[in-house]
Write a protein that holds these residues in place. Structure first.
Motif, short mmCIF file in Angstrom:
data_model
loop_
_atom_site.label_atom_id
_atom_site.label_comp_id
_atom_site.label_asym_id
_atom_site.label_seq_id
_atom_site.Cartn_x
_atom_site.Cartn_y
_atom_site.Cartn_z
N SER A 334 0.70 -1.07 -0.06
CA SER A 334 0.07 0.12 -0.03
C SER A 334 0.84 1.25 -0.08
O SER A 334 2.22 1.02 0.39
N ASP A 335 0.31 2.42 -0.43
CA ASP A 335 1.14 3.69 -0.45
C ASP A 335 0.01 4.77 -0.33
O ASP A 335 -1.00 4.71 -0.71
N GLU A 336 0.94 5.93 0.46
CA GLU A 336 0.06 7.04 0.37
C GLU A 336 0.55 8.32 -0.43
O GLU A 336 -0.05 9.22 -0.73
N ASN A 337 1.99 8.30 -0.23
CA ASN A 337 2.38 9.67 -0.74
C ASN A 337 3.70 9.37 -1.66
O ASN A 337 4.56 10.28 -1.48
N SER A 338 3.87 8.26 -2.41
CA SER A 338 4.98 8.13 -2.93
C SER A 338 5.20 8.91 -4.41
O SER A 338 6.11 9.08 -5.17
N GLY A 339 3.91 9.42 -4.81
CA GLY A 339 3.66 10.29 -6.08
C GLY A 339 4.00 11.82 -5.68
O GLY A 339 4.58 12.20 -4.44
N PRO A 340 3.60 12.55 -6.58
CA PRO A 340 4.00 14.08 -6.46
C PRO A 340 3.06 14.51 -5.20
O PRO A 340 1.87 14.20 -5.11
N ASP A 341 3.72 15.34 -4.43
CA ASP A 341 3.05 16.09 -3.16
C ASP A 341 2.43 14.74 -2.46
O ASP A 341 3.02 14.02 -2.02
N ARG A 352 13.83 1.49 -14.28
CA ARG A 352 13.22 2.52 -13.47
C ARG A 352 12.51 3.45 -14.42
O ARG A 352 13.42 3.78 -15.50
N ARG A 353 11.51 4.19 -14.14
CA ARG A 353 11.04 5.14 -14.87
C ARG A 353 10.92 6.61 -14.20
O ARG A 353 11.25 6.50 -12.85
N ALA A 354 10.86 7.67 -14.64
CA ALA A 354 11.19 9.08 -14.47
C ALA A 354 9.81 9.29 -13.27
O ALA A 354 8.91 8.76 -13.47
N ALA A 355 9.99 9.97 -12.43
CA ALA A 355 9.13 10.45 -11.34
C ALA A 355 8.16 11.48 -11.85
O ALA A 355 8.45 12.29 -12.82
N ASP A 356 7.18 11.40 -11.46
CA ASP A 356 6.11 12.77 -11.72
C ASP A 356 6.24 13.87 -10.85
O ASP A 356 6.24 13.56 -9.41
N GLY A 357 6.80 14.87 -11.27
CA GLY A 357 6.91 16.07 -10.20
C GLY A 357 7.99 15.76 -9.29
O GLY A 357 9.07 15.26 -9.71
N ASN A 358 7.47 16.11 -7.88
CA ASN A 358 8.31 15.97 -7.03
C ASN A 358 8.17 14.34 -6.15
O ASN A 358 8.34 14.19 -4.94
N GLY A 359 7.50 13.39 -6.83
CA GLY A 359 7.44 12.23 -6.39
C GLY A 359 8.69 11.15 -6.51
O GLY A 359 9.67 11.56 -7.08
N ASP A 360 8.51 9.97 -6.10
CA ASP A 360 9.32 9.10 -6.26
C ASP A 360 9.68 8.53 -7.72
O ASP A 360 8.51 8.52 -8.44
N GLN A 361 10.61 8.11 -8.12
CA GLN A 361 10.85 7.52 -9.50
C GLN A 361 9.95 6.14 -9.28
O GLN A 361 9.75 5.56 -8.30
N LYS A 362 9.72 5.75 -10.46
CA LYS A 362 9.06 4.26 -10.53
C LYS A 362 9.92 3.27 -10.63
O LYS A 362 10.49 2.88 -11.85
#
Length: 643
Positions: A334-341, A352-362
């Motif tokens: 489960s995850d809550e905040n690995s994406g942007p904001d 690995r794939r680029a991050a969205d905004g200030n989120g973590d890389q995939k």
């Protein structure tokens, strides 16, 4: 060869600090010292053994007074009784004759010297904190087991016990008793001052599954009898933290019980077999949870070179959360905040794939998925809690709005794009004396990445031509077992180490074999044992055992390593170099750029590698900058076969 020793820990969240000392009475609690790890043990029928802290039993959790606890303390008692209710929230809240599969109980040793004792765990159907004794002398336990604990080292442990046959619990209320005896006797261990605590306690939590009251029984006289009655004046106690984050919060036993649950999948929207790109925008009422079922046309795995990323970009609900379940109702991740904001994202398979905004890389670190399975995705607002058995505790009161789901994959026959380089701390060009690291918690199932540049070949040609990487200033408890990987600028693995350093730490040493270090004693000498390292940019990835690279990592590494351990302990990478400048080892003749003694294609490769990164030696015309004119200055003598 990797050392696969099981030596893992996970940090408990600590509310207060205090020195560890002997426990004077059954009522005294001593807060854990800062950085106190909790280790995980299992009983195999004859003895206990340590397991990775990422381990979890696959039976659903039906009672949990531990996972969300924020404060822990040693508990000095030889006999404790606590109440366990499987409601009001949980899969056993309204069922009867339930089958218990495992019970996890807290054991400890608060002193430096090892300790041994017999642990008796008893589950009672009924008890009464107001009665004396609390458990009737005629009562028959639902289950009881005695477990010899020999030479337990200092620390706190969760001991998971699996009864030989499932234990039937007739209703939704039981009582769990822990007793600690001198080995091979029925005499309770001493709880006098100077004796170790053999168990620990946690703040009372209410999020479930299950619940407990703020009453418990503590055998203050240490006579084997739990004498109930008025709170505080008898063995019936209500204990609370007196300082720190959990001040005035009640304390009870941290227990986890798993068992059989009749799993019924929730109502869901079927997405069928996922394609490589799926988008959905869903309207949510406040506190709502929505479920989506899907299958995969193939495995999502490192071996298959496939991935699946699930994001919640462009949602109007600002804080989102996701949880992926198996068809059997178990939480995969489960995850809550690995994406942007504050947006959630899940990422599986190869990275690995680029991050969205200030989120973590995939990076695919959330796991690997089988194409033969059916999956259930829970989507909700942040703050929602997920448990096995398709149990979800929604955030309250919640916020209404839209959540946009985006699935991206290559599992349906799509191509795998080149990997992006890992994001992390960038040390730039290393020069003497080097770069000290910062002690950092990587997070559960995460890798700590550091980028560094070596501006000259590390070949040991001079005494100052060396590079050492030391990890001995990492987690000070002695419980960390780390693995370290070095990738080059195109993502291929060029260095690996597990236990060459002090304890279970890795270390690297390149270049001159002359005496230096060790920087922290206890490991192998830093004598250039790893050989040479060509000038260039490198990526250091460090994780806790077990970490797995790709099968062909040296030729197609993709900067990809998969963390499988459950630790979250401090990592510190200290870099030491001997050389003070980059230009000293640049070739006097640009044609023999790599100083091999010959002029050939390898010089072209070395030149363009440095030129692309604007390294000093690529300034072949010595005009103070690295640009197109240096290409000409290199190729003219190279085509002539020398200077």
């Amino acid at each position: 060869m990797k050392n696969r020793m099981m030596k893992t820990t996970v940090f408990a969240l600590l509310a207060v600090c205090g020195a560890v000392s002997g426990i004077a009475t059954a009522q005294e609690l001593t807060p854990f010292p800062p950085g106190m790890p909790i280790r995980h043990l299992m009983w195999d029928g004859n003895d206990y053994f340590e397991v990775p802290s990422g381990y979890s039993d696959r039976a659903p959790t039906v009672y949990d007074s531990d996972t969300a606890a924020a404060c822990l303390a040693y508990l000095g008692t030889a006999n404790v009784l606590d109440d366990v209710s499987f409601g009001p929230i949980g899969p056993w809240a309204s069922t009867t004759n339930n089958a218990m599969r495992t019970i996890t109980v807290p054991v400890a040793n608060s002193l430096t010297a090892v300790t041994s004792f017999d642990l008796r765990v008893t589950i009672w159907d009924t008890a009464n904190f107001g009665a004396s004794p609390m458990v009737a002398t005629t009562a028959t336990p639902l289950w009881q087991g005695t477990f010899p604990i020999n030479n337990l080292a200092n620390g706190a442990y969760y001991l998971t016990i699996t009864p030989a046959t499932p234990v039937t619990l007739p209703d939704n209320q039981v009582y769990v008793q822990l007793q600690f005896f001198t080995r091979n006797t029925t005499t309770q261990v001493s709880i006098a001052a100077g004796q170790p605590a053999r168990t620990f306690a946690a703040n009372l939590i209410t999020v479930g599954p299950g619940s407990s009251t703020d009453n418990w029984g503590l055998d203050r006289a240490n006579n084997g009898i739990l004498e109930g009655g008025a709170v505080g004046t008898t063995d019936r106690q209500r204990t609370a933290f007196t300082a720190g984050t959990c001040i005035n919060q009640a304390i009870n036993l941290p227990l986890i019980i798993t068992g059989d649950v009749p799993v019924t999948p929730p109502s869901f929207v079927s997405l069928g077999s996922l394609g490589n790109s799926v988008n959905r925008t869903e309207a949510f009422t406040a506190g709502q949870v929505k479920w989506f079922q899907f299958t995969l046309p193939g495995d999502v795995s490192d071996a298959a070179r496939t991935f699946l990323d699930i994001t919640t970009l462009n949602s109007t609900i600002a804080n989102t959360t996701l949880a992926l379940y198996t068809a059997g109702g178990n939480v995969i991740w489960s995850d809550e905040n690995s994406g942007p904001d504050d947006l959630a994202q899940l990422t599986f398979g190869i990275g690995r794939r680029a991050a969205d905004g200030n989120g973590d890389q995939k990076d695919g670190y959330d796991g690997e998925l089988l194409g033969t399975d059916t999956f259930y995705l829970a989507v909700a607002e942040g703050g929602t809690r997920f448990s096995d058995g398709f149990i979800v505790t929604p955030v309250s009161p919640g916020t209404a709005g839209n959540i946009q789901l985006q699935f991206r994959s290559n599992v349906a026959g799509g191509t795998l794009a080149p990997s992006v380089a890992p994001a992390g701390t960038d040390l730039g060009v290393l020069l003497s004396p080097g770069a000290p690291g910062t002690s950092t918690l990587p997070g559960l199932k995460q890798i700590l990445w550091t980028t560094f540049n070596v501006c000259k070949d590390i070949n040991g040609a001079t005494e100052d031509n060396y590079l050492d990487i030391d990890f001995s200033n990492s987690d000070p408890t002695g419980d960390a077992d780390q693995e370290a990987f070095i990738f080059n600028s195109i993502g291929n693995l060029v260095g690996y180490d597990d236990d060459s350093g002090a304890g279970f730490f890795p270390q690297f040493s390149y270049g001159h074999p002359g005496p230096r270090g060790p920087y922290v004693t206890g490991g192998e000498p830093f004598t250039g044992i790893n050989g040479g390292l060509a000038a260039g940019t490198y990526y250091l990835g460090v994780g806790h055992l077990d970490v797995r690279e790709l099968a062909n990592a040296d030729t197609d590494g993709r900067w990809h390593i998969r963390p499988l351990g459950g630790d979250n302990l401090n990592i510190q990478s200290d870099f030491y170099v001997g050389y003070f400048d980059c230009n000293a080892s640049c070739s006097a003749c640009p044609a023999d750029y790599n100083q091999s003694g010959g002029v050939d294609g390898s010089d072209v490769e070395s030149f363009f590698t440095d030129w692309a990164q604007s390294l000093p030696c690529a300034d072949t015309n010595l005009d103070g900058s690295v640009d197109g004119s240096d290409v000409e200055a290199f190729f003219v003598p190279w085509q002539n076969g020398g200077c």
